[in-house]
Scaffold this motif. Sequence first.
Motif, PDB file in Angstrom:
ATOM      1  N   PHE A 209       0.645  -1.335  -0.196  1.00 55.10           N
ATOM      2  CA  PHE A 209      -0.292  -0.148  -0.026  1.00 55.10           C
ATOM      3  C   PHE A 209       0.927   1.710  -0.040  1.00 55.10           C
ATOM      4  O   PHE A 209       1.947   1.031   0.628  1.00 55.10           O
ATOM      5  CB  PHE A 209      -0.813  -0.160   1.208  1.00 55.10           C
ATOM      6  N   GLU A 210       0.717   2.282  -0.512  1.00 53.54           N
ATOM      7  CA  GLU A 210       1.410   3.571  -0.555  1.00 53.54           C
ATOM      8  C   GLU A 210       1.087   3.971   0.516  1.00 53.54           C
ATOM      9  O   GLU A 210       1.668   5.282   1.082  1.00 53.54           O
ATOM     10  CB  GLU A 210       0.810   5.291  -1.619  1.00 53.54           C
ATOM     11  N   GLU A 211       0.004   4.086   1.041  1.00 53.13           N
ATOM     12  CA  GLU A 211      -0.162   4.798   2.836  1.00 53.13           C
ATOM     13  C   GLU A 211      -1.100   3.182   3.575  1.00 53.13           C
ATOM     14  O   GLU A 211      -1.390   2.954   2.988  1.00 53.13           O
ATOM     15  CB  GLU A 211      -0.984   5.748   2.097  1.00 53.13           C
ATOM     16  N   PRO A 212      -0.631   3.504   4.535  1.00 57.22           N
ATOM     17  CA  PRO A 212      -1.957   2.042   5.126  1.00 57.22           C
ATOM     18  C   PRO A 212      -2.629   2.656   5.351  1.00 57.22           C
ATOM     19  O   PRO A 212      -3.438   3.182   5.893  1.00 57.22           O
ATOM     20  CB  PRO A 212      -1.144   2.586   6.815  1.00 57.22           C
ATOM     21  N   LEU A 213      -3.579   1.157   5.882  1.00 58.45           N
ATOM     22  CA  LEU A 213      -5.090   1.036   5.498  1.00 58.45           C
ATOM     23  C   LEU A 213      -5.466   2.099   6.596  1.00 58.45           C
ATOM     24  O   LEU A 213      -6.584   2.491   6.812  1.00 58.45           O
ATOM     25  CB  LEU A 213      -5.989  -0.128   5.464  1.00 58.45           C
ATOM     26  N   VAL A 214      -4.823   1.451   8.061  1.00 57.71           N
ATOM     27  CA  VAL A 214      -5.263   2.015   8.876  1.00 57.71           C
ATOM     28  C   VAL A 214      -4.555   3.188   9.620  1.00 57.71           C
ATOM     29  O   VAL A 214      -3.617   3.216   9.641  1.00 57.71           O
ATOM     30  CB  VAL A 214      -5.822   0.951   9.679  1.00 57.71           C
ATOM     31  N   LYS A 215      -4.816   3.832  10.458  1.00 53.28           N
ATOM     32  CA  LYS A 215      -3.900   4.737  11.931  1.00 53.28           C
ATOM     33  C   LYS A 215      -3.752   3.820  12.874  1.00 53.28           C
ATOM     34  O   LYS A 215      -5.387   4.463  13.608  1.00 53.28           O
ATOM     35  CB  LYS A 215      -4.736   6.074  11.855  1.00 53.28           C
ATOM     36  N   VAL A 216      -3.219   3.766  13.605  1.00 53.37           N
ATOM     37  CA  VAL A 216      -2.955   3.180  15.357  1.00 53.37           C
ATOM     38  C   VAL A 216      -1.808   4.220  15.579  1.00 53.37           C
ATOM     39  O   VAL A 216      -0.971   4.400  15.308  1.00 53.37           O
ATOM     40  CB  VAL A 216      -2.432   1.710  14.953  1.00 53.37           C
TER      41      VAL A 216
END
Length: 297
Positions: A209-216
Amino acid sequence: MAYLATPTATGEIINKYGFHFQKRYGQNFLIDANILDKIIKAAEITREDCVLEIGPGIGTMTQYLAESAKEVVAVEIDKNLLPILEETLSEYENVTVVNKDILNVDIGALAKEKNEGNPIKIVANLPYYITTPIIMGLLEGQVSFHSITVMVQKEVAERIQARPGTKDYGALSLAVQYYVKPEVMMYVPPTCFMPRPGVGSAVIRLTRFEEPLVKVESERKLFSIIRAAFNQRRKTLANALANSASLINDKGDGMKVTRQEVYDALDKMGLSSSVRGEVLTLEQFADLSNFLSFPVF
């Protein structure tokens, strides 16, 4: 040098060098050219690509990769295969063979040296006994890659791409899907290998993924929650987490949570207090991780 992707050619080179298959390395060589063509196509290898191949064996797939890619680095742990590779790859000036355990290779440094630090593509016929450590090592390490296209045990491929609520869904599914988009490209029967494995295989492509699907807030915290949920998957999520002794924060400190704290978090998420971890999506696990604040013990 002739192509090796036939039973006859593979048998001849093995007999010539008196090579003996090593069970400890999980060696099963592909002998089907059609499958190899499909792997190269699935990996979308072009003349612009630097490819890392894990476990080239006698060089069967390496030949195909060398003819399609700009550069190939083949990492082989078995020193007994080096003289064979020297012969079978002698015509290819764009191949470098490295005799190391892939788990001990600095792939970031290798990519910097061979591809000026640009993203590489990874292709492999992985030994089944060590598939998960290799895949997770690649995903969790600081390796810049476009995609990983690998032959794995069919069961592992199905676990990797499994969706919530299915029997194959688990910690591995979530760990992989956090980093990449998994797609099973084809299934491969045991007859396509020498020697024949006792299980079916699958080629799976993992696209970064270019950016993570989730933010943690903390990846370590998220994954410790996921592991705890699936270590006792038949229990409710609240019971599994409250009973777990393996919860950690981003510093690796042990933590503890009460059932009530999990109930409160689930309520904020609109989920039942009796929900099990096996039905939560990655996004829901991320929300749960962000909602829960564990005291360190």
